[in-house]
Design an enzyme around this catalytic site. Structure first.
Site, mmCIF file in Angstrom:
data_model
loop_
_atom_site.group_PDB
_atom_site.id
_atom_site.type_symbol
_atom_site.label_atom_id
_atom_site.label_comp_id
_atom_site.label_asym_id
_atom_site.label_seq_id
_atom_site.Cartn_x
_atom_site.Cartn_y
_atom_site.Cartn_z
ATOM 1 N N PRO A 94 0.836 -1.190 0.000
ATOM 2 C CA PRO A 94 0.000 0.000 0.000
ATOM 3 C C PRO A 94 0.872 1.242 0.000
ATOM 4 O O PRO A 94 1.677 1.436 0.898
ATOM 5 C CB PRO A 94 -0.781 -0.124 1.324
ATOM 6 C CG PRO A 94 0.091 -0.958 2.208
ATOM 7 C CD PRO A 94 0.804 -1.904 1.285
ATOM 8 N N SER A 123 -3.794 1.527 -0.645
ATOM 9 C CA SER A 123 -3.562 2.418 0.495
ATOM 10 C C SER A 123 -4.833 3.157 0.887
ATOM 11 O O SER A 123 -5.644 3.525 0.037
ATOM 12 C CB SER A 123 -2.485 3.433 0.107
ATOM 13 O OG SER A 123 -2.491 4.520 1.010
ATOM 14 N N ARG A 182 10.397 13.476 8.090
ATOM 15 C CA ARG A 182 10.677 13.286 6.662
ATOM 16 C C ARG A 182 11.433 14.495 6.116
ATOM 17 O O ARG A 182 10.830 15.520 5.781
ATOM 18 C CB ARG A 182 9.359 13.130 5.885
ATOM 19 C CG ARG A 182 8.437 12.025 6.383
ATOM 20 C CD ARG A 182 8.650 10.743 5.640
ATOM 21 N NE ARG A 182 7.777 9.691 6.104
ATOM 22 C CZ ARG A 182 6.628 9.336 5.537
ATOM 23 N NH1 ARG A 182 6.190 9.973 4.475
ATOM 24 N NH2 ARG A 182 5.919 8.340 6.023
ATOM 25 N N HIS A 293 8.104 0.269 7.274
ATOM 26 C CA HIS A 293 7.513 1.284 6.402
ATOM 27 C C HIS A 293 8.533 1.805 5.388
ATOM 28 O O HIS A 293 8.552 2.969 5.014
ATOM 29 C CB HIS A 293 6.978 2.443 7.259
ATOM 30 C CG HIS A 293 5.793 3.153 6.677
ATOM 31 N ND1 HIS A 293 4.497 2.797 6.939
ATOM 32 C CD2 HIS A 293 5.687 4.205 5.832
ATOM 33 C CE1 HIS A 293 3.673 3.610 6.299
ATOM 34 N NE2 HIS A 293 4.377 4.467 5.612
ATOM 35 N N ARG A 296 10.620 4.983 6.162
ATOM 36 C CA ARG A 296 10.032 6.322 6.036
ATOM 37 C C ARG A 296 9.598 6.897 7.382
ATOM 38 O O ARG A 296 9.158 8.037 7.463
ATOM 39 C CB ARG A 296 8.817 6.275 5.100
ATOM 40 C CG ARG A 296 9.162 5.883 3.702
ATOM 41 C CD ARG A 296 7.943 5.513 2.883
ATOM 42 N NE ARG A 296 7.056 6.620 2.550
ATOM 43 C CZ ARG A 296 7.286 7.509 1.595
ATOM 44 N NH1 ARG A 296 8.378 7.397 0.877
ATOM 45 N NH2 ARG A 296 6.426 8.471 1.343
ATOM 46 N N SER A 325 9.974 -3.865 2.957
ATOM 47 C CA SER A 325 10.998 -2.859 3.272
ATOM 48 C C SER A 325 12.349 -3.269 2.697
ATOM 49 O O SER A 325 13.105 -4.024 3.312
ATOM 50 C CB SER A 325 11.123 -2.582 4.771
ATOM 51 O OG SER A 325 9.906 -2.019 5.265
ATOM 52 N N ARG A 328 13.760 -5.484 -3.686
ATOM 53 C CA ARG A 328 13.915 -4.863 -5.007
ATOM 54 C C ARG A 328 13.958 -5.871 -6.154
ATOM 55 O O ARG A 328 13.660 -5.526 -7.292
ATOM 56 C CB ARG A 328 15.218 -4.026 -5.051
ATOM 57 C CG ARG A 328 15.197 -2.828 -4.093
ATOM 58 C CD ARG A 328 14.209 -1.768 -4.578
ATOM 59 N NE ARG A 328 14.043 -0.670 -3.648
ATOM 60 C CZ ARG A 328 13.150 -0.616 -2.665
ATOM 61 N NH1 ARG A 328 12.324 -1.627 -2.460
ATOM 62 N NH2 ARG A 328 13.061 0.427 -1.886
HETATM 63 C C1 LIG Z 1 5.276 6.939 -1.471
HETATM 64 C C2 LIG Z 1 4.931 5.915 -0.447
HETATM 65 C C3 LIG Z 1 3.704 5.991 0.187
HETATM 66 C C4 LIG Z 1 3.362 5.043 1.160
HETATM 67 N N1 LIG Z 1 2.119 5.096 1.718
HETATM 68 C C5 LIG Z 1 1.739 4.117 2.565
HETATM 69 C C6 LIG Z 1 0.423 4.077 3.056
HETATM 70 O O1 LIG Z 1 -0.418 4.896 2.695
HETATM 71 N N2 LIG Z 1 0.098 3.097 3.909
HETATM 72 C C7 LIG Z 1 1.009 2.135 4.313
HETATM 73 O O2 LIG Z 1 0.661 1.238 5.113
HETATM 74 N N3 LIG Z 1 2.264 2.148 3.853
HETATM 75 C C8 LIG Z 1 2.634 3.104 2.979
HETATM 76 N N4 LIG Z 1 3.912 3.093 2.483
HETATM 77 C C9 LIG Z 1 4.849 2.053 2.918
HETATM 78 C C10 LIG Z 1 4.739 0.795 2.036
HETATM 79 O O3 LIG Z 1 3.539 0.114 2.238
HETATM 80 C C11 LIG Z 1 5.865 -0.188 2.348
HETATM 81 O O4 LIG Z 1 5.856 -0.498 3.717
HETATM 82 C C12 LIG Z 1 7.243 0.308 1.941
HETATM 83 O O5 LIG Z 1 7.211 1.126 0.797
HETATM 84 C C13 LIG Z 1 8.127 -0.906 1.696
HETATM 85 O O6 LIG Z 1 9.414 -0.525 1.445
HETATM 86 P P1 LIG Z 1 10.075 -0.376 -0.006
HETATM 87 O O7 LIG Z 1 9.576 0.916 -0.566
HETATM 88 O O8 LIG Z 1 11.526 -0.350 0.338
HETATM 89 O O9 LIG Z 1 9.662 -1.571 -0.824
HETATM 90 C C14 LIG Z 1 4.282 4.024 1.513
HETATM 91 C C15 LIG Z 1 5.512 3.946 0.853
HETATM 92 C C16 LIG Z 1 5.836 4.863 -0.121
HETATM 93 C C17 LIG Z 1 7.168 4.731 -0.808
HETATM 94 O O1 LIG Z 2 3.891 8.454 3.054
HETATM 95 C C1 LIG Z 2 3.743 7.441 3.738
HETATM 96 O O2 LIG Z 2 4.646 6.596 3.864
HETATM 97 C C2 LIG Z 2 2.499 7.192 4.447
HETATM 98 O O3 LIG Z 2 2.195 6.044 4.668
HETATM 99 C C3 LIG Z 2 1.626 8.257 4.923
HETATM 100 C C4 LIG Z 2 0.266 8.023 4.991
HETATM 101 C C5 LIG Z 2 -0.549 9.027 5.472
HETATM 102 C C6 LIG Z 2 -0.031 10.209 5.913
HETATM 103 C C7 LIG Z 2 1.328 10.437 5.837
HETATM 104 C C8 LIG Z 2 2.158 9.456 5.361
#
Ligand SMILES: Cc1cc2nc3c(=O)[nH]c(=O)nc-3n(C[C@H](O)[C@H](O)[C@H](O)COP(=O)(O)O)c2cc1C
Ligand SMILES: O=C(O)C(=O)c1ccccc1
Length: 399
Positions: A94, A123, A182, A293, A296, A325, A328
């Protein structure tokens, strides 16, 4: 749904591909395709991005053991997950705000996932609503990532819509209940939700409009034109979302309550501590996702891959453990599976694919992983993914 094309053969026959085959290449092309602040939102991590780096470095500390004199029959990484047949144990993680990468956002990703036969986890803060995504790929396997709103009616409305639209599981976001630090977003002065990006599931919800305090701008089954709706109420919608997006005091008791709201399988994402895994299973969850995550949220965090064995051991075979996480490549998938994950999710790679080629770009990313995983399974002496174990790995000298 099964997928059995040989991507290599196809690419050679066509004399190449418009898309890159390396992670670095995908990232570079996405960077040049997108405005800088959009790319930075997608690519960035918390703080000094040490966790992002640690997630990747952890894979280099495991070595796969190559096997010889096997019968060489090509492997099939297909699997079954929560009742769905998938072409490989890989899901689209997501990831919110798909419109930053491409105007077709998560609907393009839904079509790509269905084309390759993998599941998409949508997401909560997707740009497309969960109904739009379901309509885009009616036969695809899709789950919903639930960010528990700080309003019970909105929470229940989102769960009811998830069930009505045919989603197969709910993944509770455990890893984003507080804002991470961030640095790229701060430097760009850009938080997408302040501009009403990523509100597809909210602007399509009657309860959200009640909270905004205005009549809903969308009738019945209409697909809302998010940009038009958002422009007319932008400031109020953004501040309402900021207020209700996440319930800060989420505990295991909430998970027990969610169990009473839905029959769908419930997974919790973001579990890194073995003790928490055990408590969640006692609360009735059907699956866990080991994840930080994608680095992030918390900087200087232990690599997610290094948390996987401990959680797998604590869980045993009671529920499937998924992982994300830093994944790739196909061989990264193999390492995570050998360490006990039942499936893995990829985050940034599919967004890069979306940025450079819409649906075709995401399909390319998934087909590369499928082809490399198939090849690597065969070369490690497996015909299926579920026979992998720690016997296929060794710690490398860097460990
Ligand atoms: C741009 C972006 C937005 C994300 N938004 C969400 C989110 O809305 N909800 C969530 O559970 N994880 C979110 N994630 C985390 C991803 O679900 C996931 O845990 C993570 O990207 C995995 O790591 P990777 O990017 O190294 O594959 C987000 C990741 C990215 C890069
Ligand atoms: O950007 C993200 O990683 C993310 O999951 C998120 C979701 C909602 C609000 C802020 C960040």
């Amino acid at each position: 749904m099964s997928y059995s094309g040989s991507y290599q053969t196809e690419v050679f026959r066509q004399g190449g591909s418009p898309f890159p085959f390396t992670v670095g290449g995908l990232e570079r092309e996405a960077k040049s395709a997108l405005p800088e602040k959009y790319f930075d939102y997608i690519a960035g991590g918390a703080g000094c991005e040490n966790t992002v780096a640690a997630n990747r470095a952890a894979f280099t500390r495991w070595g796969l053991i190559y096997r010889v004199l096997r019968d060489g029959i090509p492997a099939d990484p297909g699997c079954e997950l929560f009742g769905a047949r998938l072409s490989m144990p890989v899901l689209l993680a997501p990831a919110g705000v798909g419109e930053l990468a491409h105007r077709e956002a998560e609907t393009a990703a839904a079509r790509a996932a269905a084309e390759v036969g993998v599941a998409q986890v949508l997401s909560a803060v997707a740009s497309s609503s969960l109904e739009q995504v379901a309509q885009a790929a009616p036969h695809g396997t899709r789950w919903f990532q639930f960010a528990w709103p700080d309003d019970e009616k909105l929470a229940r409305s989102l769960i009811a819509r998830t069930e009505a639209a045919g989603y197969g599981a709910i993944m509770v976001m455990g890893d984003c209940y507080a804002a991470g630090w961030r640095t790229r977003e701060l430097s760009a002065g850009f938080f997408p939700f302040d501009h009403c990006y990523g509100l597809g599931n909210y602007l399509s919800d009657p309860r959200f409009w009640e909270l905004i305090g205005q009549p809903m701008d969308v009738q019945g089954d209409d697909i809302p034109d998010m940009s038009r709706v958002a422009r007319s109420v932008a400031a109020t919608a953004a501040s309402t979302w900021n207020r209700v997006f996440a319930k800060p005091a989420l505990t295991v008791t909430d998970i027990e309550q969610l169990r009473t709201w839905t029959r769908l399988p419930i997974l919790v994402k973001g579990v890194c501590h073995p003790g928490e895994a055990a408590a969640l299973i006692d609360a009735g969850v059907d699956g866990l996702v080991v994840s930080n995550h994608g680095g992030r949220q918390l900087d200087n965090c232990v690599a997610a891959l290094d948390c996987l064995p401990g959680v797998v051991e604590a869980v045993g075979d009671r529920v499937p453990v998924l992982f994300d996480s830093g994944v790739r490549t196909g061989t990264d998938v193999l390492i995570a599976l050998a360490l006990g994950a039942k499936a893995v999710m990829i985050g940034r790679p599919w967004l890069y694919g979306l940025a450079i080629g819409g649906q075709a770009g995401v399909t390319h990313v998934l087909r590369c992983i499928h082809a490399e995983l198939t090849s690597a399974l065969t070369l490690t002496g497996h015909r299926r993914a579920d026979t992998l174990s720690t016997d296929d790995l060794t710690r490398t000298a860097l460990a």
